[in-house]
Scaffold this motif. Structure first.
Motif, PDB file in Angstrom:
ATOM      1  N   ASP A  16       0.816  -1.220   0.000  1.00  0.00           N
ATOM      2  CA  ASP A  16       0.000   0.000   0.000  1.00  0.00           C
ATOM      3  C   ASP A  16       0.851   1.271   0.000  1.00  0.00           C
ATOM      4  O   ASP A  16       0.317   2.375  -0.043  1.00  0.00           O
ATOM      5  CB  ASP A  16      -0.902   0.041   1.242  1.00  0.00           C
ATOM      6  N   GLU A  18       2.780   2.950  -2.084  1.00  0.00           N
ATOM      7  CA  GLU A  18       2.612   3.949  -3.157  1.00  0.00           C
ATOM      8  C   GLU A  18       1.257   4.642  -3.070  1.00  0.00           C
ATOM      9  O   GLU A  18       1.158   5.840  -3.334  1.00  0.00           O
ATOM     10  CB  GLU A  18       2.808   3.299  -4.518  1.00  0.00           C
ATOM     11  N   THR A  19       0.228   3.918  -2.684  1.00  0.00           N
ATOM     12  CA  THR A  19      -1.101   4.512  -2.524  1.00  0.00           C
ATOM     13  C   THR A  19      -1.073   5.572  -1.436  1.00  0.00           C
ATOM     14  O   THR A  19      -1.612   6.678  -1.606  1.00  0.00           O
ATOM     15  CB  THR A  19      -2.131   3.419  -2.184  1.00  0.00           C
ATOM     16  N   ASN A  22       0.783   8.618  -2.612  1.00  0.00           N
ATOM     17  CA  ASN A  22      -0.082   9.405  -3.496  1.00  0.00           C
ATOM     18  C   ASN A  22      -1.092  10.231  -2.707  1.00  0.00           C
ATOM     19  O   ASN A  22      -1.367  11.392  -3.069  1.00  0.00           O
ATOM     20  CB  ASN A  22      -0.803   8.500  -4.500  1.00  0.00           C
ATOM     21  N   LEU A  61      -4.891   2.675   6.206  1.00  0.00           N
ATOM     22  CA  LEU A  61      -5.419   3.088   4.913  1.00  0.00           C
ATOM     23  C   LEU A  61      -6.925   2.887   4.948  1.00  0.00           C
ATOM     24  O   LEU A  61      -7.409   1.838   5.384  1.00  0.00           O
ATOM     25  CB  LEU A  61      -4.805   2.243   3.793  1.00  0.00           C
ATOM     26  N   GLU A  63     -10.540   2.873   2.758  1.00  0.00           N
ATOM     27  CA  GLU A  63     -11.073   2.683   1.409  1.00  0.00           C
ATOM     28  C   GLU A  63     -12.599   2.734   1.454  1.00  0.00           C
ATOM     29  O   GLU A  63     -13.219   2.295   2.424  1.00  0.00           O
ATOM     30  CB  GLU A  63     -10.623   1.344   0.834  1.00  0.00           C
ATOM     31  N   PRO A  68      -9.080   4.291  -2.428  1.00  0.00           N
ATOM     32  CA  PRO A  68      -8.375   4.873  -1.270  1.00  0.00           C
ATOM     33  C   PRO A  68      -8.914   6.274  -0.980  1.00  0.00           C
ATOM     34  O   PRO A  68      -8.912   7.137  -1.856  1.00  0.00           O
ATOM     35  CB  PRO A  68      -6.920   4.946  -1.724  1.00  0.00           C
ATOM     36  N   THR A  71      -5.794   8.242   4.945  1.00  0.00           N
ATOM     37  CA  THR A  71      -4.724   7.544   5.655  1.00  0.00           C
ATOM     38  C   THR A  71      -4.348   8.325   6.904  1.00  0.00           C
ATOM     39  O   THR A  71      -4.600   9.532   7.002  1.00  0.00           O
ATOM     40  CB  THR A  71      -3.491   7.355   4.742  1.00  0.00           C
ATOM     41  N   ASN A  99      -8.510  11.925   0.745  1.00  0.00           N
ATOM     42  CA  ASN A  99      -8.648  12.119  -0.700  1.00  0.00           C
ATOM     43  C   ASN A  99      -9.592  13.301  -0.919  1.00  0.00           C
ATOM     44  O   ASN A  99     -10.744  13.279  -0.488  1.00  0.00           O
ATOM     45  CB  ASN A  99      -9.204  10.830  -1.308  1.00  0.00           C
TER      46      ASN A  99
END
Length: 166
Positions: A16, A18-19, A22, A61, A63, A68, A71, A99
């Motif tokens: 996870d 890289e998520t 991002n 994380l 979702e 996603p 975090t 997000n």
């Protein structure tokens, strides 16, 4: 408003990373685009994510329908920011990011409540976090969530407000 049960919050795994990176970088871009000097995208890199995962911190994380949406990291000590107030009775929320496509949907408060629960499950009596003193919206957001102002920390080129909840 998102119902808490719609959001799945789980401990992050190495795949996870890289998520999460991002989410941090997109939050930083949004902050900068809105004139808020709190995070810079280039400040974050993959090694930081991995370091949090390996240093005894707990990274989560969130979702929603497989997307996603947020975090956060819980550390169990923070002497750099909290200095002499650093306490083994506290858990420290860091790198809280939502997000931006889900702004206003209740994801942020869901994540904070989850972090509070994780900290309490570890037997800690204090939930702590900090944010840039020059970010009035975020400071108000934390106060609205029941966090109490503890003090301001001035450092070279920046100031942070420290908050806690018992």
């Amino acid at each position: 408003m998102i119902v808490d049960t719609d959001v799945v919050i789980r401990e992050a795994k190495h795949e996870d990373a890289e998520t999460i990176l991002n989410l941090w970088q997109s939050s930083a871009r949004w902050l900068l685009a809105n004139g808020i000097k709190q995070w810079r995208p280039e400040y974050f890199h993959l090694e930081q994510v991995i370091e949090f995962m390996n240093d005894g911190s707990n990274m989560y994380l969130a979702e929603l329908n497989g997307v996603p949406v947020g975090t956060y990291v819980i550390t169990w000590s923070d002497p750099y920011i909290w200095q002499e107030l650093d306490s083994t009775d506290a858990g420290y929320i860091h790198r809280f990011a939502v997000n931006r496509d889900y702004k206003g949907s209740g994801i942020g408060s869901c994540l904070i409540r989850s972090a509070e629960e994780q900290i309490r499950q570890r037997g800690k009596s204090l939930v702590r976090l900090d944010c840039m003193a020059a970010n009035p919206r975020l400071n108000q957001y934390y106060r609205d969530l029941g966090f109490k102002y503890v003090r301001k920390l001035d450092s070279e080129g920046w100031s942070a407000n420290l908050y806690e909840k018992k």
